[in-house]
Structures are given as C-alpha cells and as structure tokens.
Design a protein around this motif. Structure first.
Motif, PDB file in Angstrom:
ATOM      1  N   ASP A  28       0.817  -1.218   0.000  1.00 28.30           N
ATOM      2  CA  ASP A  28       0.000   0.000   0.000  1.00 28.30           C
ATOM      3  C   ASP A  28       0.851   1.269   0.000  1.00 28.30           C
ATOM      4  N   LEU A  29       2.179   1.111  -0.073  1.00 30.09           N
ATOM      5  CA  LEU A  29       3.084   2.250   0.028  1.00 30.09           C
ATOM      6  C   LEU A  29       3.606   2.678  -1.339  1.00 30.09           C
ATOM      7  N   ARG A  30       3.561   3.976  -1.598  1.00 28.29           N
ATOM      8  CA  ARG A  30       4.112   4.549  -2.823  1.00 28.29           C
ATOM      9  C   ARG A  30       5.023   5.701  -2.411  1.00 28.29           C
ATOM     10  N   ILE A  31       6.289   5.640  -2.836  1.00 26.69           N
ATOM     11  CA  ILE A  31       7.258   6.668  -2.466  1.00 26.69           C
ATOM     12  C   ILE A  31       7.832   7.284  -3.727  1.00 26.69           C
ATOM     13  N   THR A  32       7.853   8.613  -3.754  1.00 32.95           N
ATOM     14  CA  THR A  32       8.523   9.347  -4.818  1.00 32.95           C
ATOM     15  C   THR A  32       9.661  10.111  -4.165  1.00 32.95           C
ATOM     16  N   GLY A  33      10.901   9.795  -4.576  1.00 36.88           N
ATOM     17  CA  GLY A  33      12.061  10.446  -3.971  1.00 36.88           C
ATOM     18  C   GLY A  33      13.190   9.464  -3.743  1.00 36.88           C
ATOM     19  N   ASP A  34      14.058   9.796  -2.777  1.00 34.84           N
ATOM     20  CA  ASP A  34      15.242   8.995  -2.507  1.00 34.84           C
ATOM     21  C   ASP A  34      15.021   8.077  -1.314  1.00 34.84           C
ATOM     22  N   VAL A  35      15.497   6.829  -1.452  1.00 33.55           N
ATOM     23  CA  VAL A  35      15.464   5.865  -0.355  1.00 33.55           C
ATOM     24  C   VAL A  35      16.892   5.390  -0.142  1.00 33.55           C
ATOM     25  N   THR A  36      17.374   5.476   1.109  1.00 31.40           N
ATOM     26  CA  THR A  36      18.724   5.057   1.445  1.00 31.40           C
ATOM     27  C   THR A  36      18.678   4.156   2.665  1.00 31.40           C
ATOM     28  N   SER A  37      19.430   3.046   2.616  1.00 31.42           N
ATOM     29  CA  SER A  37      19.488   2.120   3.735  1.00 31.42           C
ATOM     30  C   SER A  37      20.854   1.469   3.787  1.00 31.42           C
ATOM     31  N   THR A  38      21.320   1.148   5.007  1.00 32.47           N
ATOM     32  CA  THR A  38      22.574   0.416   5.144  1.00 32.47           C
ATOM     33  C   THR A  38      22.317  -1.085   5.174  1.00 32.47           C
ATOM     34  N   GLY A  39      21.048  -1.480   5.145  1.00 34.79           N
ATOM     35  CA  GLY A  39      20.678  -2.892   5.148  1.00 34.79           C
ATOM     36  C   GLY A  39      19.988  -3.266   3.855  1.00 34.79           C
ATOM     37  N   THR A  40      19.084  -4.230   3.954  1.00 39.03           N
ATOM     38  CA  THR A  40      18.329  -4.709   2.797  1.00 39.03           C
ATOM     39  C   THR A  40      16.960  -4.044   2.774  1.00 39.03           C
ATOM     40  N   VAL A  41      16.518  -3.693   1.583  1.00 39.78           N
ATOM     41  CA  VAL A  41      15.200  -3.091   1.392  1.00 39.78           C
ATOM     42  C   VAL A  41      14.378  -4.048   0.541  1.00 39.78           C
ATOM     43  N   GLU A  42      13.170  -4.375   1.015  1.00 41.00           N
ATOM     44  CA  GLU A  42      12.260  -5.245   0.271  1.00 41.00           C
ATOM     45  C   GLU A  42      11.037  -4.430  -0.124  1.00 41.00           C
ATOM     46  N   ILE A  43      10.774  -4.368  -1.423  1.00 40.82           N
ATOM     47  CA  ILE A  43       9.717  -3.517  -1.964  1.00 40.82           C
ATOM     48  C   ILE A  43       8.525  -4.359  -2.417  1.00 40.82           C
ATOM     49  N   HIS A  44       7.355  -4.048  -1.856  1.00 39.07           N
ATOM     50  CA  HIS A  44       6.120  -4.675  -2.318  1.00 39.07           C
ATOM     51  C   HIS A  44       5.174  -3.617  -2.895  1.00 39.07           C
ATOM     52  N   GLY A  45       5.525  -2.351  -2.692  1.00 40.14           N
ATOM     53  CA  GLY A  45       4.759  -1.231  -3.222  1.00 40.14           C
ATOM     54  C   GLY A  45       5.459  -0.646  -4.428  1.00 40.14           C
ATOM     55  N   VAL A  46       5.450   0.690  -4.531  1.00 40.52           N
ATOM     56  CA  VAL A  46       6.031   1.378  -5.683  1.00 40.52           C
ATOM     57  C   VAL A  46       7.033   2.423  -5.191  1.00 40.52           C
ATOM     58  N   ILE A  47       8.230   2.387  -5.766  1.00 41.20           N
ATOM     59  CA  ILE A  47       9.258   3.397  -5.506  1.00 41.20           C
ATOM     60  C   ILE A  47       9.571   4.063  -6.833  1.00 41.20           C
ATOM     61  N   ASP A  48       9.524   5.389  -6.859  1.00 43.31           N
ATOM     62  CA  ASP A  48       9.862   6.165  -8.046  1.00 43.31           C
ATOM     63  C   ASP A  48      10.936   7.154  -7.623  1.00 43.31           C
ATOM     64  N   GLY A  49      12.199   6.832  -7.946  1.00 43.03           N
ATOM     65  CA  GLY A  49      13.286   7.716  -7.534  1.00 43.03           C
ATOM     66  C   GLY A  49      14.611   6.978  -7.492  1.00 43.03           C
ATOM     67  N   THR A  50      15.443   7.341  -6.528  1.00 41.65           N
ATOM     68  CA  THR A  50      16.769   6.766  -6.378  1.00 41.65           C
ATOM     69  C   THR A  50      16.789   5.900  -5.125  1.00 41.65           C
ATOM     70  N   LEU A  51      17.300   4.684  -5.263  1.00 40.56           N
ATOM     71  CA  LEU A  51      17.375   3.776  -4.134  1.00 40.56           C
ATOM     72  C   LEU A  51      18.802   3.287  -3.965  1.00 40.56           C
ATOM     73  N   SER A  52      19.326   3.449  -2.762  1.00 41.11           N
ATOM     74  CA  SER A  52      20.669   3.003  -2.440  1.00 41.11           C
ATOM     75  C   SER A  52      20.587   2.159  -1.173  1.00 41.11           C
ATOM     76  N   ALA A  53      21.079   0.914  -1.252  1.00 42.44           N
ATOM     77  CA  ALA A  53      21.007   0.006  -0.110  1.00 42.44           C
ATOM     78  C   ALA A  53      22.066  -1.079  -0.261  1.00 42.44           C
ATOM     79  N   ARG A  54      22.265  -1.819   0.821  1.00 38.97           N
ATOM     80  CA  ARG A  54      23.178  -2.957   0.743  1.00 38.97           C
ATOM     81  C   ARG A  54      22.557  -4.048  -0.130  1.00 38.97           C
ATOM     82  N   GLY A  55      21.251  -4.267   0.040  1.00 40.22           N
ATOM     83  CA  GLY A  55      20.542  -5.265  -0.744  1.00 40.22           C
ATOM     84  C   GLY A  55      19.168  -4.756  -1.129  1.00 40.22           C
ATOM     85  N   LEU A  56      18.669  -5.203  -2.268  1.00 38.60           N
ATOM     86  CA  LEU A  56      17.332  -4.825  -2.730  1.00 38.60           C
ATOM     87  C   LEU A  56      16.604  -6.068  -3.199  1.00 38.60           C
TER      88      LEU A  56
END
Length: 123
Positions: A28-56
C-alpha cells in the motif's frame, strides 16, 4: 521521595552491525524520492526515484522506477531504470527494462528483460 535519577536510563541496545537490518515497504506504500538504507530493502509497493542500499528485493507485486545502487539486487516484480550491482538475480516473474552494470548475474527462465546488461570491469 519522588525524584528523577541523576543518570538517564541506558539507550536500547542496537545490533552490532547496522547492515543486518531489513526494511519492508508494504504493497500500500508509494514513495517518490530517494530511499537510502545500510541494510536490505524489500519492496512490495512502488518506488519512483533513487534507491541506495546494501541489498534490494523487489517482490512479485513490487515496482521500482529510477536508479538503483546495491550490492545485491533480486527482482521478482518490475524494475525500470538503471542499476549498479555486484550480484543480480532475475526471477521468472521479473519484468525488467533497464541498463544494468553487474559483476554476476542469474536469470531464471521466464524473466522478461529489455535493456543493456554490462559486466563490470575487474580492476
């Protein structure tokens, strides 16, 4: 009788490594913009932007549009854009339209891919 202690209570302990965390973005989550994490990110919604993480991990219903930088990327859903990764895994349900730079890649039968896949130069 009712006085505050001189020392604050100790902060909650944190994991030894900040890279052990996992963030899950619900369907149910929709993000427009930057996502940054030092861990793993699991996406079930929508991301529109830049994503930086250890794992995706892009789940079967997940969608990422934009630029991704991660050590490992596993796509079960939809990815559109650019990615730079050490290990790329495209599952049978993946739909990818991207320019990807990788060191190692695994593509299951049935994955739909379009774009440019470039092996990173060893140096």
């Amino acid at each position: 009788m009712f006085s505050k202690p001189d020392q604050p209570a100790p902060a909650a302990s944190r994991p030894a490594s900040p890279n052990t965390g996992k963030s899950v973005f619900g369907s149910d989550l929709r993000i427009t913009g930057d996502v940054t994490s030092t861990g793993t990110v699991e996406i079930h919604g929508v991301i529109d932007g830049t994503l930086s993480a250890r794992g995706l991990i892009i789940g079967p219903e997940g969608e990422v549009k934009g630029t991704v930088s991660a050590e490992t990327v596993e796509v079960k859903g939809r990815f559109e854009g650019r990615a730079s990764t050490e290990h790329l895994t495209l599952r049978a349900s993946a739909n990818v339209q991207a320019d990807v730079t990788y060191s190692a890649v695994s593509i299951e039968s049935g994955a739909q891919i379009e774009g440019r896949f470039t092996k990173a130069k060893q140096g």
